[in-house]
Write a protein that holds these residues in place. Structure first.
Motif, short mmCIF file in Angstrom:
data_model
loop_
_atom_site.label_atom_id
_atom_site.label_comp_id
_atom_site.label_asym_id
_atom_site.label_seq_id
_atom_site.Cartn_x
_atom_site.Cartn_y
_atom_site.Cartn_z
N ASP A 65 0.83 -1.21 0.00
CA ASP A 65 0.00 0.00 0.00
C ASP A 65 0.86 1.26 0.00
O ASP A 65 0.59 2.22 -0.72
N LEU A 66 1.93 1.24 0.81
CA LEU A 66 2.83 2.39 0.83
C LEU A 66 3.55 2.57 -0.50
O LEU A 66 3.74 3.68 -0.96
N GLN A 67 3.92 1.45 -1.12
CA GLN A 67 4.60 1.53 -2.42
C GLN A 67 3.71 2.18 -3.46
O GLN A 67 4.17 2.99 -4.26
N GLU A 68 2.43 1.85 -3.46
CA GLU A 68 1.49 2.48 -4.39
C GLU A 68 1.46 3.99 -4.19
O GLU A 68 1.45 4.75 -5.15
N TRP A 69 1.46 4.43 -2.94
CA TRP A 69 1.43 5.86 -2.65
C TRP A 69 2.74 6.52 -3.07
O TRP A 69 2.73 7.60 -3.66
N VAL A 70 3.87 5.87 -2.79
CA VAL A 70 5.18 6.42 -3.14
C VAL A 70 5.30 6.63 -4.64
O VAL A 70 5.88 7.62 -5.09
N GLU A 71 4.74 5.73 -5.42
CA GLU A 71 4.84 5.83 -6.88
C GLU A 71 4.08 7.03 -7.43
O GLU A 71 4.52 7.64 -8.40
N VAL A 72 2.94 7.40 -6.84
CA VAL A 72 2.14 8.54 -7.31
C VAL A 72 1.53 9.25 -6.10
O VAL A 72 0.33 9.17 -5.87
N PRO A 73 2.34 9.97 -5.31
CA PRO A 73 1.80 10.57 -4.10
C PRO A 73 0.72 11.61 -4.31
O PRO A 73 -0.26 11.66 -3.57
#
Length: 80
Positions: A65-73
């Motif tokens: 979930d954090l990786q998804e956010w990091v990719e397109v914050p």
């Protein structure tokens, strides 16, 4: 101590991903450089992943979930 003598096949084990199962709030604040208040405001607005309840008062975030956010914050929205 030779662990291979006691655990046959140990030499074949390779840890590919050393990330924890869940990140706690202090880790998330370091990773994102966001304050606690900003994180929870974004969660309420659907612009940051929801934490997972771990039991009692503890909660954490899944690395995926954090990786998804990091990719397109800026463009992140929670899935409904």
């Amino acid at each position: 101590m030779n662990h291979q003598a006691h655990y046959p096949g140990l030499e074949k084990i390779v840890i590919r991903d050393a990330s924890p199962a869940f990140y706690r709030i202090a880790d998330v604040m370091k990773i994102t450089a966001l304050s606690r208040a900003t994180l929870y405001r974004r969660i309420a607005d659907g612009r940051f992943p929801q934490p997972v309840r771990l039991g009692g008062r503890a909660c954490g975030w899944k690395p995926s979930d954090l990786q998804e956010w990091v990719e397109v914050p800026q463009g992140y929205t929670t899935k409904i």
